[in-house]
Scaffold this active site. Sequence first.
Site, PDB file in Angstrom:
ATOM      1  N   ASP A  76       0.846  -1.192   0.000  1.00 52.75           N
ATOM      2  CA  ASP A  76       0.000   0.000   0.000  1.00 52.75           C
ATOM      3  C   ASP A  76       0.888   1.253   0.000  1.00 52.75           C
ATOM      4  OD1 ASP A  76      -2.428   1.361   0.184  1.00 52.75           O
ATOM      5  OD2 ASP A  76      -2.467   1.298   2.380  1.00 52.75           O
ATOM      6  N   HIS A  77       0.634   2.182  -0.895  1.00 52.23           N
ATOM      7  CA  HIS A  77       1.350   3.468  -0.940  1.00 52.23           C
ATOM      8  C   HIS A  77       2.873   3.325  -1.011  1.00 52.23           C
ATOM      9  CE1 HIS A  77      -2.176   5.985  -0.445  1.00 52.23           C
ATOM     10  NE2 HIS A  77      -2.603   5.115   0.456  1.00 52.23           N
ATOM     11  N   GLU A 108      -1.437   5.987  -9.088  1.00 50.74           N
ATOM     12  CA  GLU A 108      -2.429   6.943  -8.571  1.00 50.74           C
ATOM     13  C   GLU A 108      -2.309   8.292  -9.257  1.00 50.74           C
ATOM     14  OE1 GLU A 108      -2.914   7.232  -4.314  1.00 50.74           O
ATOM     15  OE2 GLU A 108      -4.201   8.993  -4.478  1.00 50.74           O
ATOM     16  N   ALA A 157     -11.517   4.727   2.183  1.00 45.86           N
ATOM     17  CA  ALA A 157     -12.929   4.344   2.049  1.00 45.86           C
ATOM     18  C   ALA A 157     -13.529   3.771   3.334  1.00 45.86           C
ATOM     19  CB  ALA A 157     -13.076   3.360   0.894  1.00 45.86           C
ATOM     20  N   SER A 158     -12.934   4.080   4.482  1.00 47.43           N
ATOM     21  CA  SER A 158     -13.566   3.635   5.730  1.00 47.43           C
ATOM     22  C   SER A 158     -14.823   4.456   5.986  1.00 47.43           C
ATOM     23  CB  SER A 158     -12.596   3.786   6.905  1.00 47.43           C
ATOM     24  OG  SER A 158     -11.714   2.689   6.946  1.00 47.43           O
ATOM     25  N   ASN A 213     -10.259   0.337  -0.396  1.00 47.21           N
ATOM     26  CA  ASN A 213      -9.271   0.232   0.683  1.00 47.21           C
ATOM     27  C   ASN A 213      -9.864   0.573   2.042  1.00 47.21           C
ATOM     28  OD1 ASN A 213      -7.468  -0.187  -1.370  1.00 47.21           O
ATOM     29  ND2 ASN A 213      -6.075   1.449  -0.781  1.00 47.21           N
ATOM     30  N   ILE A 214      -9.638  -0.312   3.004  1.00 47.65           N
ATOM     31  CA  ILE A 214     -10.184  -0.109   4.347  1.00 47.65           C
ATOM     32  C   ILE A 214      -9.097  -0.369   5.385  1.00 47.65           C
ATOM     33  CG2 ILE A 214     -11.880  -0.948   6.034  1.00 47.65           C
ATOM     34  CD1 ILE A 214     -13.650  -1.646   3.534  1.00 47.65           C
TER      35      ILE A 214
HETATM   36  P1  13P Z   1      -9.057   4.576   5.446  1.00 44.04           P
HETATM   37  O1  13P Z   1      -8.205   5.424   6.337  1.00 44.04           O
HETATM   38  O2  13P Z   1     -10.317   5.302   5.054  1.00 44.04           O
HETATM   39  O3  13P Z   1      -9.347   3.247   6.031  1.00 44.04           O
HETATM   40  O4  13P Z   1      -8.233   4.334   4.082  1.00 44.04           O
HETATM   41  C1  13P Z   1      -7.303   3.297   3.991  1.00 44.04           C
HETATM   42  C2  13P Z   1      -6.478   3.375   2.744  1.00 44.04           C
HETATM   43  O5  13P Z   1      -6.772   4.052   1.796  1.00 44.04           O
HETATM   44  C3  13P Z   1      -5.270   2.549   2.708  1.00 44.04           C
HETATM   45  O6  13P Z   1      -4.522   2.790   1.555  1.00 44.04           O
HETATM   46  O1  G3H Z   2      -3.505   4.834   3.484  1.00 43.33           O
HETATM   47  C1  G3H Z   2      -2.857   4.619   4.503  1.00 43.33           C
HETATM   48  C2  G3H Z   2      -3.138   3.423   5.333  1.00 43.33           C
HETATM   49  O2  G3H Z   2      -4.201   3.666   6.201  1.00 43.33           O
HETATM   50  C3  G3H Z   2      -1.893   2.980   6.045  1.00 43.33           C
HETATM   51  O3  G3H Z   2      -1.637   3.741   7.175  1.00 43.33           O
HETATM   52  O4  G3H Z   2       0.763   4.238   6.826  1.00 43.33           O
HETATM   53  O5  G3H Z   2      -0.310   4.492   9.104  1.00 43.33           O
HETATM   54  O6  G3H Z   2       0.097   2.226   8.136  1.00 43.33           O
HETATM   55  P1  G3H Z   2      -0.164   3.675   7.841  1.00 43.33           P
HETATM   56 ZN    ZN Z   3      -4.593   4.803   0.840  1.00 43.46          ZN
END
Ligand code: 13P
Ligand code: G3H
Ligand code: ZN
Length: 311
Positions: A82-83, A134, A215-216, A256-257
């Site tokens: 992720d990211h 992205e 998307a939470s 993503n959640i």
């Molecule tokens: P939330 O903070 O809305 O759960 O988003 C998570 C996310 O985008 C992880 O990449």
């Molecule tokens: O989009 C980000 C995710 O919620 C990951 O968060 O970098 O604090 O682990 P984090």
């Molecule tokens: Zn994200």
Amino acid sequence: MGLVTTTEMFKKAYEGGYAIGAFNVNNMELIQGITEAAGELKAPLILQVSAGARKYAKHSYLVKLVEAALEEVDIPIALHLDHGADFEICKSVIDGGFTSVMIDGSHLPFEENIALTKRVVEYAHSKGVVVEGELGQLAGIEDDVNVSEEDASFTQPDEVEEFVDRTGVDSLAIAIGTSHGAFKFKPGQTPQLRFDILAEIERRLPNFPIVLHGASSVSPEYVKIINENGGKLQDAIGIPEDMLRQAAKSAVCKINIDSDLRLALTAGVREVLWQKPEVFDPRGYLDLGRQYVKELVKHKIVNVLGCDGKA
Ligand code: 13P
Ligand code: G3H
Ligand code: ZN
């Protein structure tokens, strides 16, 4: 079944009008709660790891925990970065067994985002790994990056075809009004998603999987449990689930959640520790956190993503 890429999952999700949940993980209880939920509902699954999560739990622990989950459940699971901030972290997780990576060049000028994303795609594809890019910037917090509402910007539909063509990415994360973190909107603010931008992107990129970050929904149920058990969270508003359901029916194939999982796990842990101060065995409090995570993920799969029975 071993780890899979998202290629097949996204193809079926696009055609079937549903989305796959991409849930952030950083420990055993999260991995178990999520995979048990998806396993029982026969839902395809993406488990994703941020740089911060990887630093916290260590790469090999996370990979081995996910491999252990694969022995317990019979569903396709993709393991995703992720990211990803740069080429090096993407290469490192690809070499270390992940099947999908995100290279997040969304903060870079267009040409630099293309150059970085293309470099990651070339390496990833040579190893059979898929890549999410992205365009556009979400508001909110991720690792050490804090993007203010003023700096956030919606994805510009007239950039998407060129970006996808020139980079070769397999999916595209877009900014249409979602935002990272548990406190996305202030009380009184009405969450809005730009479905018009999504429709225009979908028109320009036929049959191409779109990703929604941030998307939470920030369920008041878990915030309530936390605050009734000694927590001090301010009232929070997330993305309404009906909007996410609508998005899942469109080209959005990955949702993503993370924040919702954090709230569910913390609600369970707090509830036990606050109600039963004599408990000091970690199993005594982590177990309820894991159960709340499982219930949350089942709820998302059935009521938001629509991917139950699609494994
Ligand atoms: P939330 O903070 O809305 O759960 O988003 C998570 C996310 O985008 C992880 O990449
Ligand atoms: O989009 C980000 C995710 O919620 C990951 O968060 O970098 O604090 O682990 P984090
Ligand atoms: Zn994200």
